[in-house]
Design a protein around this motif. Structure first.
Motif, PDB file in Angstrom:
ATOM      1  N   PHE A   1      46.903  35.019  40.549  1.00 55.36           N
ATOM      2  CA  PHE A   1      47.805  36.158  40.612  1.00 55.36           C
ATOM      3  C   PHE A   1      47.960  36.644  42.044  1.00 55.36           C
ATOM      4  O   PHE A   1      47.008  36.666  42.817  1.00 55.36           O
ATOM      5  CB  PHE A   1      47.248  37.342  39.796  1.00 55.36           C
ATOM      6  CG  PHE A   1      47.335  37.161  38.329  1.00 55.36           C
ATOM      7  CD1 PHE A   1      46.191  36.970  37.570  1.00 55.36           C
ATOM      8  CD2 PHE A   1      48.556  37.196  37.681  1.00 55.36           C
ATOM      9  CE1 PHE A   1      46.262  36.827  36.203  1.00 55.36           C
ATOM     10  CE2 PHE A   1      48.637  37.045  36.304  1.00 55.36           C
ATOM     11  CZ  PHE A   1      47.487  36.850  35.573  1.00 55.36           C
TER      12      PHE A   1
ATOM     13  N   LEU B   1      44.517  30.597  36.699  1.00 55.81           N
ATOM     14  CA  LEU B   1      45.757  31.349  36.905  1.00 55.81           C
ATOM     15  C   LEU B   1      45.562  32.167  38.162  1.00 55.81           C
ATOM     16  O   LEU B   1      44.586  32.916  38.281  1.00 55.81           O
ATOM     17  CB  LEU B   1      46.007  32.246  35.690  1.00 55.81           C
ATOM     18  CG  LEU B   1      47.351  32.970  35.580  1.00 55.81           C
ATOM     19  CD1 LEU B   1      48.509  31.992  35.596  1.00 55.81           C
ATOM     20  CD2 LEU B   1      47.372  33.786  34.290  1.00 55.81           C
TER      21      LEU B   1
ATOM     22  N   ARG C   1      49.940  29.047  37.395  1.00 50.40           N
ATOM     23  CA  ARG C   1      48.894  28.330  36.668  1.00 50.40           C
ATOM     24  C   ARG C   1      48.679  26.977  37.330  1.00 50.40           C
ATOM     25  O   ARG C   1      49.579  26.134  37.321  1.00 50.40           O
ATOM     26  CB  ARG C   1      49.267  28.142  35.206  1.00 50.40           C
ATOM     27  CG  ARG C   1      48.136  27.473  34.411  1.00 50.40           C
ATOM     28  CD  ARG C   1      48.357  27.562  32.913  1.00 50.40           C
ATOM     29  NE  ARG C   1      48.353  28.935  32.423  1.00 50.40           N
ATOM     30  CZ  ARG C   1      47.274  29.657  32.218  1.00 50.40           C
ATOM     31  NH1 ARG C   1      46.080  29.157  32.473  1.00 50.40           N
ATOM     32  NH2 ARG C   1      47.363  30.880  31.745  1.00 50.40           N
TER      33      ARG C   1
ATOM     34  N   GLN D   1      41.999  33.863  38.164  1.00 46.86           N
ATOM     35  CA  GLN D   1      41.513  34.084  36.808  1.00 46.86           C
ATOM     36  C   GLN D   1      41.231  32.745  36.144  1.00 46.86           C
ATOM     37  O   GLN D   1      42.149  32.018  35.745  1.00 46.86           O
ATOM     38  CB  GLN D   1      42.524  34.877  35.988  1.00 46.86           C
ATOM     39  CG  GLN D   1      42.016  35.224  34.592  1.00 46.86           C
ATOM     40  CD  GLN D   1      43.038  35.983  33.761  1.00 46.86           C
ATOM     41  OE1 GLN D   1      44.240  35.869  33.980  1.00 46.86           O
ATOM     42  NE2 GLN D   1      42.560  36.762  32.805  1.00 46.86           N
TER      43      GLN D   1
ATOM     44  N   PHE E   1      38.978  38.959  42.668  1.00 51.19           N
ATOM     45  CA  PHE E   1      39.667  39.151  43.938  1.00 51.19           C
ATOM     46  C   PHE E   1      39.291  38.042  44.924  1.00 51.19           C
ATOM     47  O   PHE E   1      38.110  37.724  45.104  1.00 51.19           O
ATOM     48  CB  PHE E   1      39.306  40.519  44.511  1.00 51.19           C
ATOM     49  CG  PHE E   1      39.773  40.757  45.910  1.00 51.19           C
ATOM     50  CD1 PHE E   1      38.879  40.746  46.965  1.00 51.19           C
ATOM     51  CD2 PHE E   1      41.118  40.969  46.177  1.00 51.19           C
ATOM     52  CE1 PHE E   1      39.300  40.952  48.269  1.00 51.19           C
ATOM     53  CE2 PHE E   1      41.554  41.180  47.473  1.00 51.19           C
ATOM     54  CZ  PHE E   1      40.636  41.173  48.520  1.00 51.19           C
TER      55      PHE E   1
ATOM     56  N   TYR F   1      44.330  37.037  43.477  1.00 49.78           N
ATOM     57  CA  TYR F   1      43.256  37.030  42.484  1.00 49.78           C
ATOM     58  C   TYR F   1      43.256  35.687  41.776  1.00 49.78           C
ATOM     59  O   TYR F   1      44.305  35.068  41.583  1.00 49.78           O
ATOM     60  CB  TYR F   1      43.460  38.127  41.427  1.00 49.78           C
ATOM     61  CG  TYR F   1      43.349  39.545  41.938  1.00 49.78           C
ATOM     62  CD1 TYR F   1      44.433  40.177  42.534  1.00 49.78           C
ATOM     63  CD2 TYR F   1      42.159  40.265  41.805  1.00 49.78           C
ATOM     64  CE1 TYR F   1      44.326  41.482  42.996  1.00 49.78           C
ATOM     65  CE2 TYR F   1      42.047  41.573  42.258  1.00 49.78           C
ATOM     66  CZ  TYR F   1      43.138  42.172  42.854  1.00 49.78           C
ATOM     67  OH  TYR F   1      43.026  43.469  43.308  1.00 49.78           O
TER      68      TYR F   1
ATOM     69  N   GLN G   1      38.261  34.121  31.635  1.00 54.77           N
ATOM     70  CA  GLN G   1      37.540  35.018  32.548  1.00 54.77           C
ATOM     71  C   GLN G   1      38.430  36.162  33.025  1.00 54.77           C
ATOM     72  O   GLN G   1      39.635  36.169  32.800  1.00 54.77           O
ATOM     73  CB  GLN G   1      37.011  34.222  33.741  1.00 54.77           C
ATOM     74  CG  GLN G   1      36.033  33.137  33.349  1.00 54.77           C
ATOM     75  CD  GLN G   1      35.557  32.348  34.563  1.00 54.77           C
ATOM     76  OE1 GLN G   1      35.831  32.709  35.702  1.00 54.77           O
ATOM     77  NE2 GLN G   1      34.823  31.297  34.312  1.00 54.77           N
ATOM     78  N   ASP G   2      37.808  37.121  33.675  1.00 52.33           N
ATOM     79  CA  ASP G   2      38.571  38.221  34.250  1.00 52.33           C
ATOM     80  C   ASP G   2      39.062  37.822  35.634  1.00 52.33           C
ATOM     81  O   ASP G   2      38.474  36.966  36.291  1.00 52.33           O
ATOM     82  CB  ASP G   2      37.713  39.482  34.335  1.00 52.33           C
ATOM     83  CG  ASP G   2      36.452  39.252  35.142  1.00 52.33           C
ATOM     84  OD1 ASP G   2      36.322  39.865  36.215  1.00 52.33           O
ATOM     85  OD2 ASP G   2      35.603  38.446  34.696  1.00 52.33           O
ATOM     86  N   PRO G   3      40.122  38.426  36.094  1.00 52.71           N
ATOM     87  CA  PRO G   3      40.616  38.132  37.445  1.00 52.71           C
ATOM     88  C   PRO G   3      39.596  38.522  38.502  1.00 52.71           C
ATOM     89  O   PRO G   3      38.983  39.583  38.432  1.00 52.71           O
ATOM     90  CB  PRO G   3      41.879  38.987  37.555  1.00 52.71           C
ATOM     91  CG  PRO G   3      42.285  39.267  36.140  1.00 52.71           C
ATOM     92  CD  PRO G   3      41.005  39.356  35.374  1.00 52.71           C
TER      93      PRO G   3
ATOM     94  N   TYR H   1      47.705  40.876  47.758  1.00 55.04           N
ATOM     95  CA  TYR H   1      46.378  40.544  47.250  1.00 55.04           C
ATOM     96  C   TYR H   1      46.467  39.260  46.430  1.00 55.04           C
ATOM     97  O   TYR H   1      47.439  39.039  45.715  1.00 55.04           O
ATOM     98  CB  TYR H   1      45.860  41.652  46.327  1.00 55.04           C
ATOM     99  CG  TYR H   1      45.952  43.049  46.876  1.00 55.04           C
ATOM    100  CD1 TYR H   1      47.157  43.749  46.860  1.00 55.04           C
ATOM    101  CD2 TYR H   1      44.824  43.694  47.386  1.00 55.04           C
ATOM    102  CE1 TYR H   1      47.245  45.031  47.350  1.00 55.04           C
ATOM    103  CE2 TYR H   1      44.913  44.987  47.872  1.00 55.04           C
ATOM    104  CZ  TYR H   1      46.124  45.643  47.854  1.00 55.04           C
ATOM    105  OH  TYR H   1      46.201  46.931  48.343  1.00 55.04           O
TER     106      TYR H   1
ATOM    107  N   PHE I   1      51.547  43.409  39.994  1.00 57.21           N
ATOM    108  CA  PHE I   1      51.179  42.008  39.854  1.00 57.21           C
ATOM    109  C   PHE I   1      52.386  41.124  39.571  1.00 57.21           C
ATOM    110  O   PHE I   1      53.313  41.508  38.863  1.00 57.21           O
ATOM    111  CB  PHE I   1      50.172  41.840  38.711  1.00 57.21           C
ATOM    112  CG  PHE I   1      48.778  42.243  39.100  1.00 57.21           C
ATOM    113  CD1 PHE I   1      48.394  43.574  39.070  1.00 57.21           C
ATOM    114  CD2 PHE I   1      47.860  41.293  39.521  1.00 57.21           C
ATOM    115  CE1 PHE I   1      47.107  43.954  39.440  1.00 57.21           C
ATOM    116  CE2 PHE I   1      46.579  41.665  39.892  1.00 57.21           C
ATOM    117  CZ  PHE I   1      46.208  42.989  39.857  1.00 57.21           C
ATOM    118  N   GLY I   2      52.312  39.913  40.120  1.00 59.97           N
ATOM    119  CA  GLY I   2      53.274  38.892  39.775  1.00 59.97           C
ATOM    120  C   GLY I   2      52.876  38.192  38.493  1.00 59.97           C
ATOM    121  O   GLY I   2      51.809  38.468  37.930  1.00 59.97           O
ATOM    122  N   PRO I   3      53.697  37.260  38.018  1.00 60.78           N
ATOM    123  CA  PRO I   3      53.440  36.572  36.745  1.00 60.78           C
ATOM    124  C   PRO I   3      52.332  35.533  36.826  1.00 60.78           C
ATOM    125  O   PRO I   3      51.830  35.085  35.805  1.00 60.78           O
ATOM    126  CB  PRO I   3      54.782  35.914  36.423  1.00 60.78           C
ATOM    127  CG  PRO I   3      55.399  35.701  37.760  1.00 60.78           C
ATOM    128  CD  PRO I   3      54.979  36.847  38.606  1.00 60.78           C
TER     129      PRO I   3
END
Lengths: 115, 115
Positions: B90, B88, B111, B37, B45, B35, B41-43, B33, B106-108
């Motif tokens: 993800f 960012l 950015r 961000q 999809f 995402y 803000q929120d992540p 997946y 989730f990965g790190p």
């Protein structure tokens, strides 16, 4: 589609005090529920999750959350916060539909811990 | 335990350039997946893949494309970059299991900064 509301944008709490972060969801059934924590510039770390069963779930770092179907809520709590708990917290929901596993996140709550 | 790997961790591009973000899922995970961000803000999809096929699509701009390869890693290709693409990104992975929620790890994040 599912959605999440986190009513509190920012919360400041004293170290050692209790913390509660609110999360309300909108979904036609009971969704899968998650709380993630994100430190500045970092990734998302899963704190805890609710799939079914006991409505009080325990997570890492001393956090717990309670699912309340009647209130469509999944609030996160910690009895005594530590300075390292300062971060942004996201509530997320996943649909109970096959082949639909994407997460919908709330806007997040920033937690500041004062000494 | 092995985690999701994203590369690069940081990327700086100019407007109208292209960028490629890579995601290496946890071994034996077959679903990826993406995402996005944005700042504060929120992540959100973007898109997901299962067994190298697109499985779901969110609010992904037409300038973006993605694919999953035979080794299950995924790449997000972004063209004609705009300032608003700074975010960012993800990647998360999961292993498909029928009849239950496929938890995402989730990965790190990568950015991306567009100048």
């Amino acid at each position: 589609a599912q959605s999440v509301t986190q009513p509190d944008i920012h919360i400041t709490v004293s170290e050692g005090a209790s913390l509660e972060l609110r999360c309300n969801y909108s979904y036609g059934a009971t969704p899968y529920l998650f709380w993630y924590v994100q430190s500045p510039g970092q990734g998302l770390q899963l704190l805890l999750k609710y799939f079914s069963g006991d409505t009080l779930v325990q997570g890492i770092k001393g956090f717990e959350a309670e699912f309340k179907r009647s209130q469509s809520s999944f609030n996160l709590r910690k009895p005594s916060v530590h300075w390292s708990d300062a971060a942004e917290y996201f509530c997320a929901v996943g649909a109970r539909r096959s082949n639909d596993y994407k997460l919908s996140f709330g806007a997040g709550t920033t937690v500041t811990v004062r000494a | 335990a092995a985690g999701v790997i994203q590369s690069p961790r940081h990327l700086i591009k100019e407007k109208r350039e292209t960028a490629t973000l890579k995601c290496y899922p946890i071994p034996r995970h077959d679903t990826v997946y993406w995402y996005q961000q944005g700042p504060g803000q929120d992540p959100q999809f973007l898109i997901s893949f299962y067994e190298k096929m697109q499985s779901d699509k969110g609010s992904i701009p037409d300038r973006f494309s993605a694919q999953q390869f035979s080794d299950y890693h995924s790449e997000l290709n972004m063209s004609s970059l705009e300032l608003g693409d700074s975010a960012l990104y993800f990647c998360a992975s999961s292993r498909f299991t029928s009849g239950t929620y496929n938890e995402q790890f989730f990965g790190p994040g990568t950015r991306l900064t567009v100048l």
